[in-house]
Design a protein around this motif. Structure first.
Motif, PDB file in Angstrom:
ATOM      1  N   THR A   1       0.825  -1.230   0.003  1.00  0.00           N
ATOM      2  CA  THR A   1      -0.042   0.197   0.113  1.00  0.00           C
ATOM      3  C   THR A   1       0.839   1.350  -0.079  1.00  0.00           C
ATOM      4  OG1 THR A   1      -0.278   0.164   2.538  1.00  0.00           O
ATOM      5  CG2 THR A   1      -1.697  -1.264   1.342  1.00  0.00           C
TER       6      THR A   1
ATOM      7  N   SER B   1       0.485   4.000   2.129  1.00  0.00           N
ATOM      8  CA  SER B   1       0.840   4.242   3.253  1.00  0.00           C
ATOM      9  C   SER B   1       2.061   3.359   3.875  1.00  0.00           C
ATOM     10  CB  SER B   1      -0.483   3.978   4.282  1.00  0.00           C
ATOM     11  OG  SER B   1      -1.394   4.937   3.738  1.00  0.00           O
TER      12      SER B   1
ATOM     13  N   ASP C   1      -1.769  10.305   7.170  1.00  0.00           N
ATOM     14  CA  ASP C   1      -3.241  10.813   6.934  1.00  0.00           C
ATOM     15  C   ASP C   1      -3.360  11.739   5.523  1.00  0.00           C
ATOM     16  OD1 ASP C   1      -3.725   9.525   9.006  1.00  0.00           O
ATOM     17  OD2 ASP C   1      -3.599  11.237  10.484  1.00  0.00           O
ATOM     18  N   SER C   2      -2.325  12.716   5.010  1.00  0.00           N
ATOM     19  CA  SER C   2      -2.287  13.354   4.079  1.00  0.00           C
ATOM     20  C   SER C   2      -2.493  12.633   2.517  1.00  0.00           C
ATOM     21  CB  SER C   2      -0.966  14.059   4.115  1.00  0.00           C
ATOM     22  OG  SER C   2       0.079  13.619   3.650  1.00  0.00           O
TER      23      SER C   2
ATOM     24  N   HIS D   1      -4.752  10.757   1.817  1.00  0.00           N
ATOM     25  CA  HIS D   1      -6.070  10.570   1.020  1.00  0.00           C
ATOM     26  C   HIS D   1      -6.281  11.486   0.131  1.00  0.00           C
ATOM     27  CE1 HIS D   1      -6.516   7.558   4.184  1.00  0.00           C
ATOM     28  NE2 HIS D   1      -6.498   8.329   5.403  1.00  0.00           N
ATOM     29  N   GLY D   2      -7.153  10.984  -0.702  1.00  0.00           N
ATOM     30  CA  GLY D   2      -7.789  11.993  -1.665  1.00  0.00           C
ATOM     31  C   GLY D   2      -6.992  12.021  -2.758  1.00  0.00           C
TER      32      GLY D   2
ATOM     33  N   GLN E   1      -3.608  12.895  -3.064  1.00  0.00           N
ATOM     34  CA  GLN E   1      -2.223  12.104  -3.073  1.00  0.00           C
ATOM     35  C   GLN E   1      -2.465  10.834  -3.534  1.00  0.00           C
ATOM     36  OE1 GLN E   1       0.318  14.143  -3.171  1.00  0.00           O
ATOM     37  NE2 GLN E   1       0.713  15.071  -1.345  1.00  0.00           N
ATOM     38  N   HIS E   2      -3.406  10.127  -2.988  1.00  0.00           N
ATOM     39  CA  HIS E   2      -3.607   8.774  -3.376  1.00  0.00           C
ATOM     40  C   HIS E   2      -3.993   8.585  -4.958  1.00  0.00           C
ATOM     41  CE1 HIS E   2      -5.227   4.772  -3.636  1.00  0.00           C
ATOM     42  NE2 HIS E   2      -4.464   4.491  -2.535  1.00  0.00           N
TER      43      HIS E   2
END
Length: 346
Positions: free
Chosen positions: A248, A250, A260-261, A263-264, A266-267
């Motif tokens: 993954t 992360s 946490d940054s 998500h959205g 960046q992913h």
């Protein structure tokens, strides 16, 4: 419209006050037969510089080292901002595509001022053609011959100057270009170049740590694949996404990175980057292969070359990319984040 999808209508108004008279200092103009290289301090521009160094190319940069190059020591400089307003719009251009116009214009002006007629474009085939070949909406033409052909026409109309943008690495991959540059120069300067699309503050790993590249955007994935194809390695801590074999995103990030940054957006960047190169690798064998004929025709027209020859060279480029991508995927763990995004990986 070709570059960003925007259509502009420009109107000019009379100044309310006379402009302040500021003396512009002179700079040494290069020789009339100089080669101009739009230099971003990326791997492609560094590599091309090494390959043509004996011709004393002129490296044309955007901006400078100062945080505010327009004001130094409280004094105004000759190149100030031109006041403008965009009606009913209050947003910044976030795609980065307009940067292609800036590089093309500044390097073209440098050529014009010195009497030169050549600007050599650093991008290899994957960077110049890939964003158009696999597009699903409108292509990213910022380093594509179609867009730069329009820039040539602009310079002829605006300044009555015949300028030619040339593409010495168009039919090579970034890995081939890097390998050729290192073989010729024996220089390790490529390690200091930066390819990442993201700003360093967005991907900082802990406090007081050296700045890194993200490691998962499309530009970083292309860089990692190209370094692998050229037979070299970079230390894992060159990237925030240290463990490229992690299952993954992360799990692969360096210790101290705020996961946490991710998500959205960046992913989404990471997924899109991997899938882009996977789609490009599969293009010759996909249902979209028929599109290549149309792309080759457009490309041949912009380059002023024979369409059959361009199709053959394009096929060779895609075959080389496919081989490099396959080798890169096989160097990763079977369930790695990037490999999971490949349709053909096992």
């Amino acid at each position: 419209r070709c570059l960003t999808g925007d259509v502009w209508r420009l109107e000019f108004v009379q100044r309310q006050k006379d402009p302040e008279h500021i003396i512009q200092t002179n700079f040494e103009l290069p020789e009339p037969n100089s080669l101009m290289i739009p230099f971003s301090n990326g791997m492609d521009s560094w590599a091309l510089w090494q390959l043509v160094k004996e011709h004393n190319p002129v490296l044309v940069r955007l901006g400078g080292g100062s945080k505010n190059p327009r004001r130094r020591k409280g004094k105004r400089e000759a190149f100030e901002r031109i006041p403008f307003r965009v009606p009913d719009q209050d947003f910044k251009e976030r795609t980065g595509r307009s940067r292609g116009f800036k590089f093309a214009m500044v390097s073209g002006l440098a050529a014009y001022l010195s009497g030169s007629t050549k600007v050599i474009v650093p991008e290899s085939g994957q960077g110049a053609l890939g964003p158009v070949l696999v597009t699903h909406r409108y292509g990213d033409y910022r380093s594509h011959p179609v867009f730069l052909n329009k820039m040539e026409k602009l310079f002829r109309a605006l300044l009555d100057h015949d300028l030619r943008y040339e593409f010495p690495r168009l039919w090579s991959t970034k890995g081939q270009t890097l390998a050729a540059a290192i073989a010729k120069s024996k220089d390790e300067g490529w390690r200091k170049t930066r390819s990442c699309w993201q700003k360093p503050r967005q991907i900082r790993v802990g406090k007081n740590q050296p700045l890194r590249q993200c490691g998962f955007c499309a530009a970083c994935i292309l860089r990692r694949m190209s370094v692998h194809a050229a037979g070299f390695q970079e230390p894992a801590n060159a990237y925030a996404f240290e463990n490229v074999s992690a299952a993954t995103l992360s799990a692969g990030m360096a210790e101290g990175f705020p996961v946490d940054s991710l998500h959205g957006n960046q992913h989404a960047y990471a997924v899109a980057g991997a899938m882009h190169f996977d789609h490009l690798a599969a293009l010759r064998r996909s249902e979209d292969a028929a599109v290549l004929s149309l792309q080759a025709r457009e490309l041949a027209r912009a380059l002023g070359e024979d369409e059959v020859s361009v199709k053959q060279k394009l096929d060779g480029l895609l075959a080389q990319h496919e081989a490099e991508w396959d080798a890169f995927l096989k160097s990763l763990a079977p369930r790695s984040f990037i490999r999971q995004r490949s349709a053909g990986a096992s």
